[in-house]
Design an enzyme around this catalytic site. Structure first.
Site, PDB file in Angstrom:
ATOM      1  N   LYS A  65     -35.952   5.236  36.640  1.00 20.45           N
ATOM      2  CA  LYS A  65     -34.919   5.165  35.213  1.00 20.45           C
ATOM      3  C   LYS A  65     -34.001   4.392  35.554  1.00 20.45           C
ATOM      4  O   LYS A  65     -34.169   3.090  35.459  1.00 20.45           O
ATOM      5  CB  LYS A  65     -34.277   6.403  34.331  1.00 20.45           C
ATOM      6  N   MET A  90     -34.153   5.708  21.867  1.00 21.49           N
ATOM      7  CA  MET A  90     -34.644   7.660  22.082  1.00 21.49           C
ATOM      8  C   MET A  90     -34.816   7.425  23.281  1.00 21.49           C
ATOM      9  O   MET A  90     -35.595   8.668  23.506  1.00 21.49           O
ATOM     10  CB  MET A  90     -36.348   7.519  20.918  1.00 21.49           C
ATOM     11  N   ASN A 107     -23.311   3.724  19.564  1.00 18.95           N
ATOM     12  CA  ASN A 107     -24.391   4.726  19.399  1.00 18.95           C
ATOM     13  C   ASN A 107     -23.907   5.145  17.943  1.00 18.95           C
ATOM     14  O   ASN A 107     -23.297   5.888  17.507  1.00 18.95           O
ATOM     15  CB  ASN A 107     -25.126   5.995  19.784  1.00 18.95           C
ATOM     16  N   HIS A 109     -25.304   7.967  15.350  1.00 16.31           N
ATOM     17  CA  HIS A 109     -25.988   8.839  14.854  1.00 16.31           C
ATOM     18  C   HIS A 109     -26.438   9.882  13.793  1.00 16.31           C
ATOM     19  O   HIS A 109     -25.395   9.553  12.900  1.00 16.31           O
ATOM     20  CB  HIS A 109     -25.836  10.339  15.890  1.00 16.31           C
TER      21      HIS A 109
HETATM   22  C1  GAR Z   1     -31.303   6.558  12.627  1.00 18.71           C
HETATM   23  O1  GAR Z   1     -31.074   7.744  11.422  1.00 18.71           O
HETATM   24  C2  GAR Z   1     -30.171   6.686  13.647  1.00 18.71           C
HETATM   25  O2  GAR Z   1     -29.333   7.383  13.122  1.00 18.71           O
HETATM   26  C3  GAR Z   1     -31.498   8.049  14.805  1.00 18.71           C
HETATM   27  O3  GAR Z   1     -32.334   7.242  14.751  1.00 18.71           O
HETATM   28  C4  GAR Z   1     -32.705   6.662  13.265  1.00 18.71           C
HETATM   29  C5  GAR Z   1     -33.626   4.974  13.515  1.00 18.71           C
HETATM   30  O4  GAR Z   1     -33.647   4.184  12.988  1.00 18.71           O
HETATM   31  N1  GAR Z   1     -30.435   7.962  16.114  1.00 18.71           N
HETATM   32  C6  GAR Z   1     -30.791   9.066  16.248  1.00 18.71           C
HETATM   33  O5  GAR Z   1     -30.891  10.066  16.070  1.00 18.71           O
HETATM   34  C7  GAR Z   1     -30.027   8.996  18.355  1.00 18.71           C
HETATM   35  N2  GAR Z   1     -29.654  10.401  18.905  1.00 18.71           N
HETATM   36  P1  GAR Z   1     -33.865   2.798  12.292  1.00 18.71           P
HETATM   37  O6  GAR Z   1     -34.541   2.852  13.361  1.00 18.71           O
HETATM   38  O7  GAR Z   1     -34.348   2.855  11.385  1.00 18.71           O
HETATM   39  O8  GAR Z   1     -32.558   2.296  12.543  1.00 18.71           O
END
Ligand code: GAR
Length: 201
Positions: A65, A90, A107, A109
């Site tokens: 990483k 992710m 971030n 969430h």
């Molecule tokens: C969004 O809903 C974001 O909040 C979530 O992934 C999606 C990405 O959508 N993030 C997480 O779950 C982080 N823990 P997008 O690619 O259309 O922005």
């Protein structure tokens, strides 16, 4: 003008919300680069469409990483990036990026943290039976979905919701509060006091 990097793994609708906020003048900042760990992430396509430099950095190409993040760091430094936005990225950040950009990584969430951290937060909340769901913008620290909270928005769960319809309404709010939080950051209106984030009016 604050120079931003967006890290994204998927469709990039939150990236799009930030791009739109810059293009319509709401946000005085510049996205210099979009980086994805996923080669065919639609986020990369969105970046290209708006003339933003984009890079696929494949974690599989690196032995650890740290090495993977050092490559990302190199790209960010080359672009004089001052602020990192995670937008559906992710992967859990490692110490390389966290140290280099301490308190300069945000971030979004899709839950009212500290409830429902991790993956599929909207579905977790829906299955749990909450009456109020929502989303959170927070600073990123070593722990997953845990850093100091900048903004949150509630979304009521309706009787006829499915996890899908709920996730859609949460996403609409994500697209509002992420640009809002970034605006507060770039206008230097956030003060970190331990776990608390004070917003200067
Ligand atoms: C969004 O809903 C974001 O909040 C979530 O992934 C999606 C990405 O959508 N993030 C997480 O779950 C982080 N823990 P997008 O690619 O259309 O922005």
């Amino acid at each position: 003008m604050t120079r931003i990097a967006v890290l994204a793994s998927g469709r990039g609708s939150n990236l799009q919300a930030i791009i739109d906020s810059i293009e319509n003048g709401y946000l005085k900042a510049k996205i210099c680069v979009v980086v994805s760990d996923i080669g065919d992430a639609y986020a990369l396509e969105r970046a290209r469409k708006h003339g933003i430099n984009s890079f696929h950095v494949d974690p599989k190409g690196f032995g650890s990483k740290d090495l993977y993040e050092e490559e990302i760091l190199r790209i960010l430094k080359n672009n004089n990036v001052q602020l990192i936005l995670l937008a559906g990225y992710m992967k859990i950040l490692g110490k390389t990026l966290l140290t280099a950009y301490k308190n300069r990584i945000l971030n979004i969430h899709p839950a009212l943290l500290p409830a429902f951290p991790g993956l599929h937060a909207q579905e977790q909340a829906f299955r749990y039976g909450v009456k109020v769901a929502g989303c959170t913008v927070h600073f990123v620290d070593e722990e997953l979905d845990c850093g100091p909270i900048i903004l949150q928005k509630c979304v009521e769960v309706k009787e006829d919701d499915t996890d899908q319809t709920l996730a859609e309404r949460i996403l609409e709010q994500e697209h509002k509060i992420y640009p809002e939080a970034v605006k507060l950051f770039v206008e230097n209106k956030l003060r970190l006091e331990g776990r608390k984030v004070k917003i200067i009016k």
